[in-house]
Design a protein around this motif. Structure first.
Motif, PDB file in Angstrom:
ATOM      1  N   GLY A 101       0.879  -0.989  -0.218  1.00 43.20           N
ATOM      2  CA  GLY A 101      -0.200   0.541   0.129  1.00 43.20           C
ATOM      3  C   GLY A 101       0.598   1.364   0.030  1.00 43.20           C
ATOM      4  N   TYR A 102       0.289   2.494  -0.217  1.00 44.03           N
ATOM      5  CA  TYR A 102       1.032   3.412   0.015  1.00 44.03           C
ATOM      6  C   TYR A 102       2.284   3.809  -1.879  1.00 44.03           C
ATOM      7  CZ  TYR A 102      -2.311   4.643   3.032  1.00 44.03           C
ATOM      8  OH  TYR A 102      -3.755   4.774   3.388  1.00 44.03           O
ATOM      9  N   PRO A 103       2.270   3.080  -1.887  1.00 45.86           N
ATOM     10  CA  PRO A 103       3.164   2.831  -3.151  1.00 45.86           C
ATOM     11  C   PRO A 103       4.081   3.875  -2.966  1.00 45.86           C
ATOM     12  CG  PRO A 103       1.196   2.543  -4.789  1.00 45.86           C
ATOM     13  CD  PRO A 103       0.904   2.962  -3.263  1.00 45.86           C
ATOM     14  N   ARG A 104       4.254   5.187  -3.197  1.00 43.70           N
ATOM     15  CA  ARG A 104       5.154   6.590  -3.705  1.00 43.70           C
ATOM     16  C   ARG A 104       6.426   6.112  -2.138  1.00 43.70           C
ATOM     17  NH1 ARG A 104       0.958  10.999  -3.591  1.00 43.70           N
ATOM     18  NH2 ARG A 104      -0.521   9.801  -1.830  1.00 43.70           N
ATOM     19  N   MET A 147      -2.337  -0.403 -10.406  1.00 45.44           N
ATOM     20  CA  MET A 147      -0.814  -0.763 -10.014  1.00 45.44           C
ATOM     21  C   MET A 147      -0.618  -2.550 -10.237  1.00 45.44           C
ATOM     22  SD  MET A 147       1.210   1.709  -9.634  1.00 45.44           S
ATOM     23  CE  MET A 147       2.161   1.100  -8.728  1.00 45.44           C
ATOM     24  N   ALA A 148      -1.329  -3.637  -9.371  1.00 45.87           N
ATOM     25  CA  ALA A 148      -1.767  -4.633  -9.870  1.00 45.87           C
ATOM     26  C   ALA A 148      -1.647  -5.621 -10.886  1.00 45.87           C
ATOM     27  CB  ALA A 148      -2.672  -5.098  -9.093  1.00 45.87           C
ATOM     28  N   VAL A 149      -1.848  -4.713 -12.308  1.00 45.51           N
ATOM     29  CA  VAL A 149      -1.638  -5.479 -13.398  1.00 45.51           C
ATOM     30  C   VAL A 149      -0.424  -4.550 -13.884  1.00 45.51           C
ATOM     31  CG1 VAL A 149      -2.435  -4.988 -15.500  1.00 45.51           C
ATOM     32  CG2 VAL A 149      -4.298  -5.029 -13.717  1.00 45.51           C
ATOM     33  N   LEU A 150       0.521  -3.964 -13.426  1.00 41.67           N
ATOM     34  CA  LEU A 150       1.147  -3.180 -13.868  1.00 41.67           C
ATOM     35  C   LEU A 150       2.482  -3.845 -13.140  1.00 41.67           C
ATOM     36  CD1 LEU A 150       0.367   1.133 -13.814  1.00 41.67           C
ATOM     37  CD2 LEU A 150       0.238  -0.198 -15.930  1.00 41.67           C
ATOM     38  N   ARG A 151       2.320  -3.808 -11.968  1.00 40.14           N
ATOM     39  CA  ARG A 151       3.310  -4.178 -11.730  1.00 40.14           C
ATOM     40  C   ARG A 151       3.441  -6.301 -11.747  1.00 40.14           C
ATOM     41  NH1 ARG A 151       1.340  -3.056  -6.533  1.00 40.14           N
ATOM     42  NH2 ARG A 151       0.036  -5.588  -6.371  1.00 40.14           N
ATOM     43  N   GLN A 152       2.368  -6.755 -12.704  1.00 39.20           N
ATOM     44  CA  GLN A 152       2.388  -8.135 -13.094  1.00 39.20           C
ATOM     45  C   GLN A 152       3.052  -8.070 -14.674  1.00 39.20           C
ATOM     46  OE1 GLN A 152       2.287 -10.820 -11.389  1.00 39.20           O
ATOM     47  NE2 GLN A 152       2.156  -9.607  -9.403  1.00 39.20           N
ATOM     48  N   LEU A 180      -1.490   7.880 -11.373  1.00 33.88           N
ATOM     49  CA  LEU A 180      -0.488   7.003 -11.474  1.00 33.88           C
ATOM     50  C   LEU A 180       0.653   7.913 -11.784  1.00 33.88           C
ATOM     51  CD1 LEU A 180      -1.727   3.889 -11.571  1.00 33.88           C
ATOM     52  CD2 LEU A 180      -1.062   4.657  -9.552  1.00 33.88           C
ATOM     53  N   LEU A 181       0.414   8.451 -13.465  1.00 32.64           N
ATOM     54  CA  LEU A 181       1.304   9.244 -13.894  1.00 32.64           C
ATOM     55  C   LEU A 181       2.001  10.443 -13.648  1.00 32.64           C
ATOM     56  CD1 LEU A 181      -0.655   8.471 -17.233  1.00 32.64           C
ATOM     57  CD2 LEU A 181       1.285   7.146 -17.071  1.00 32.64           C
ATOM     58  N   ALA A 182       0.924  11.266 -12.695  1.00 28.15           N
ATOM     59  CA  ALA A 182       1.145  12.818 -11.884  1.00 28.15           C
ATOM     60  C   ALA A 182       2.582  12.219 -11.293  1.00 28.15           C
ATOM     61  CB  ALA A 182       0.091  13.431 -11.264  1.00 28.15           C
ATOM     62  N   ASP A 183       1.612  10.854 -10.230  1.00 25.88           N
ATOM     63  CA  ASP A 183       3.038  10.825  -9.182  1.00 25.88           C
ATOM     64  C   ASP A 183       4.244   9.556  -9.638  1.00 25.88           C
ATOM     65  OD1 ASP A 183       0.722  12.212  -7.200  1.00 25.88           O
ATOM     66  OD2 ASP A 183       0.073  10.122  -6.954  1.00 25.88           O
ATOM     67  N   LYS A 184       4.417   9.826 -10.627  1.00 26.43           N
ATOM     68  CA  LYS A 184       5.501   9.217 -11.208  1.00 26.43           C
ATOM     69  C   LYS A 184       5.141   7.450 -10.986  1.00 26.43           C
ATOM     70  CE  LYS A 184       8.290  13.342 -11.691  1.00 26.43           C
ATOM     71  NZ  LYS A 184       7.979  13.490 -13.135  1.00 26.43           N
ATOM     72  N   LEU A 185       4.626   6.743 -10.831  1.00 24.22           N
ATOM     73  CA  LEU A 185       4.097   5.501 -10.482  1.00 24.22           C
ATOM     74  C   LEU A 185       4.323   4.832 -11.431  1.00 24.22           C
ATOM     75  CD1 LEU A 185       1.944   5.837  -6.993  1.00 24.22           C
ATOM     76  CD2 LEU A 185       4.304   4.374  -7.230  1.00 24.22           C
ATOM     77  N   ALA A 186       4.422   4.979 -12.824  1.00 27.92           N
ATOM     78  CA  ALA A 186       3.400   5.243 -13.572  1.00 27.92           C
ATOM     79  C   ALA A 186       4.079   5.610 -14.551  1.00 27.92           C
ATOM     80  CB  ALA A 186       2.454   4.427 -14.122  1.00 27.92           C
ATOM     81  N   GLU A 187       4.196   4.799 -16.575  1.00 33.79           N
ATOM     82  CA  GLU A 187       4.777   6.166 -17.140  1.00 33.79           C
ATOM     83  C   GLU A 187       4.417   5.820 -18.239  1.00 33.79           C
ATOM     84  OE1 GLU A 187       8.823   6.137 -16.977  1.00 33.79           O
ATOM     85  OE2 GLU A 187       9.056   4.749 -18.188  1.00 33.79           O
ATOM     86  N   GLU A 188       4.225   6.363 -19.189  1.00 29.50           N
ATOM     87  CA  GLU A 188       3.474   6.059 -20.620  1.00 29.50           C
ATOM     88  C   GLU A 188       3.925   5.926 -22.226  1.00 29.50           C
ATOM     89  OE1 GLU A 188      -1.660   6.574 -22.298  1.00 29.50           O
ATOM     90  OE2 GLU A 188      -0.426   7.466 -20.455  1.00 29.50           O
ATOM     91  N   LEU A 211       1.331   1.652 -20.768  1.00 29.70           N
ATOM     92  CA  LEU A 211       1.767   1.737 -19.454  1.00 29.70           C
ATOM     93  C   LEU A 211       2.614   1.023 -18.979  1.00 29.70           C
ATOM     94  CD1 LEU A 211      -1.703   2.822 -19.871  1.00 29.70           C
ATOM     95  CD2 LEU A 211      -1.155   4.866 -17.688  1.00 29.70           C
ATOM     96  N   GLN A 212       3.255   1.152 -18.109  1.00 33.56           N
ATOM     97  CA  GLN A 212       4.579   0.599 -17.373  1.00 33.56           C
ATOM     98  C   GLN A 212       4.778   1.678 -16.138  1.00 33.56           C
ATOM     99  OE1 GLN A 212       7.230  -0.427 -20.334  1.00 33.56           O
ATOM    100  NE2 GLN A 212       8.391   1.900 -19.777  1.00 33.56           N
ATOM    101  N   LEU A 213       5.069   0.383 -15.092  1.00 33.35           N
ATOM    102  CA  LEU A 213       6.342   0.690 -14.200  1.00 33.35           C
ATOM    103  C   LEU A 213       7.343   1.683 -15.156  1.00 33.35           C
ATOM    104  CD1 LEU A 213       5.806  -2.247 -11.924  1.00 33.35           C
ATOM    105  CD2 LEU A 213       4.637  -0.092 -11.461  1.00 33.35           C
ATOM    106  N   PRO A 214       7.852   2.785 -14.114  1.00 34.59           N
ATOM    107  CA  PRO A 214       8.837   3.685 -14.258  1.00 34.59           C
ATOM    108  C   PRO A 214      10.312   2.943 -14.515  1.00 34.59           C
ATOM    109  CG  PRO A 214       7.832   4.340 -12.394  1.00 34.59           C
ATOM    110  CD  PRO A 214       7.478   3.058 -12.432  1.00 34.59           C
TER     111      PRO A 214
END
Length: 330
Positions: free
Chosen positions: A86-89, A245-250, A313-321, A326-329
Motif C-alpha cells: 500500500g501507499y506505493p509512493r 498498480m497490480a496489473v502494471l506490477r505483473q 499514477l502518472l502524476a505521482d510517477k508510479l507509472a509512465e506511458e 503504460l508501465q512501471l517507471p
C-alpha cells in the motif's frame, strides 16, 4: 509540568523492563541489522502492520542489502517489489533516498537527524527514529503508538489529539531519558507497549506494566473526545489505483491503455483467474497477468474513475506511458 511527570523515572524502569521481557523478535531490531535495514523498515512500517511488512522487508534486504544496490536499479523495480504494502509512493521515496545516499553519503545511511532530513521523503519522525534505532542517538521519537501511551498514562485521555501538537511534543521531550542508551530503549519500549498492550480499540489494561500509574485508568477510563474516522476502501479511487498498480506490477511489457480502460471481458477474465493458461490474445500479447486484469475489471469502475486513477499514477510517477502503453517507471 504535566501531571504525572514526576513519575517519569518509575515509568522508564517499568516500561523498559516490560519491553525487555516481551518485545517481539523483529529482524530490524537485532544487533546485526544494518542502518539501511532499519531505514527500510521505518519507511515500510508507516501505516502498515508488522505482519505485512516482514516478508517484503526480508525479500527487499536479500535483493538490495545496501542503498547502492537499490539505486542501481530503475525506480519501477522498487515499486514492483513493494507488492501490496500500500501507499506505493513510499517505494519511490525509498529509491530516491537510496540514490541520495549513494551520491552524497558514500552509499551509507547518514547518522544524524539533520542529515537524514535532507533525504527525499524523510520527515521528522523517520529522521528521529532512524537516528535513534540505527545509531543509538538521543532523539525524541513520536509515532501514533507513543502518542497514545503518553495521552493515557500522563494526560488521562483515551486518545491523543487527531494531529500531533506542540503540547504533545513538549511532553515527549520532557519524558525522554537523559542517557543515550536509555532514550533509545525508552523510544522502542513505549512504541511496543502502544502496539501490543495500549492499543486504540481494545487496550489490555490488565497486563499493562504501568496500570497503577495510568492517569486514564485512575480517571475511570473516560471515552475519547472524538470518534476516529476509518478510511473507506471499497469503490474509492485508492482501490482502483491499487488494482491498476497490480496489473502494471505483473506486466512484462507496457499494457495498452484500452486494455485497462476498455470494456471488461468479464467472462474471459473470470476464466483466466481459474485457469492461468486461458488468457485472451490481447492479454498475452501485452504480457499482462490475466488474474490481475480480472480483478481490475471486476471492480466495474466507471470510465471517468479509471481515467482519474491512471492520471494520478502518472502524476505521482508510479507509472509512465509511451506509444505501447503504460508501465512501471524504467
Amino acid at each position: 509540568m504535566e501531571p504525572g511527570l514526576q513519575q517519569a523515572p518509575q515509568l522508564h524502569t517499568e516500561i523498559i523492563s516490560w519491553f525487555t521481557a516481551n518485545a517481539r523478535d523483529l529482524p530490524w531490531r537485532r544487533p546485526g541489522c544494518s542502518p539501511w535495514g532499519v531505514f527500510v523498515s521505518e519507511i515500510m512500517l508507516q501505516q502498515t502492520p508488522v505482519v505485512r511488512v516482514l516478508p517484503v522487508w526480508e525479500q527487499w534486504m536479500k535483493r538490495w542489502p545496501e542503498p547502492s544496490a537499490l539505486a542501481a536499479e530503475p525506480s519501477g523495480e522498487a515499486v514492483r517489489a513493494w507488492g501490496r504494502l500500500g501507499y506505493p509512493r513510499r517505494a519511490l521515496r525509498l529509491h530516491a533516498a537510496a540514490a541520495a545516499m549513494t551520491d552524497r553519503f558514500n552509499g551509507s545511511v547518514p547518522a544524524t537527524r539533520e542529515e537524514l532530513l535532507t533525504l527525499p521523503g524523510v520527515g521528522t519522525y523517520t529522521a528521529a527514529a532512524v537516528a535513534s534505532f540505527a545509531f543509538g542517538r538521543r532523539e525524541t521519537v513520536v509515532d501514533t503508538n507513543i502518542r497514545r501511551v503518553h495521552a493515557r498514562a500522563l494526560s488521562g485521555k483515551a486518545l491523543p489529539a487527531p494531529a500531533l501538537n506542540a503540547a504533545e511534543m513538549r511532553l515527549a521531550v520532557e519524558l525522554l531519558p537523559d542517557d543515550d542508551a536509555a532514550s533509545v530503549a525508552w523510544n522502542a519500549s513505549v512504541m511496543e507497549l502502544g502496539a501490543l498492550v495500549c492499543t486504540a480499540r481494545s487496550p489490555k489494561c490488565a497486563v499493562c506494566p504501568v496500570r497503577q500509574r495510568c492517569a486514564w485508568v485512575a480517571a475511570g477510563e473516560p471515552a475519547p473526545d472524538y470518534v476516529p474516522k476509518g478510511q473507506a476502501w471499497a469503490g474509492t479511487d485508492r482501490q482502483v489505483r491499487g488494482a491498476l498498480m497490480a496489473v502494471l506490477r505483473q506486466a512484462r511489457e507496457p499494457v495498452p491503455r484500452n486494455l485497462l480502460l476498455g470494456p471488461a471481458d468479464l467472462t474471459t477474465a473470470a476464466a483466466a483467474t481459474d485457469n492461468n493458461t486461458a488468457t485472451s490474445s490481447a492479454e498475452a500479447d501485452a504480457g499482462t497477468d490475466a488474474a490481475a486484469l480480472a480483478k481490475l475489471h471486476a471492480l466495474q469502475a466507471p470510465a471517468e474513475q479509471l481515467e482519474r486513477a491512471l492520471a494520478g499514477l502518472l502524476a505521482d510517477k508510479l507509472a509512465e506511458e509511451n506509444d505501447a502503453g503504460l508501465q512501471l517507471p524504467v
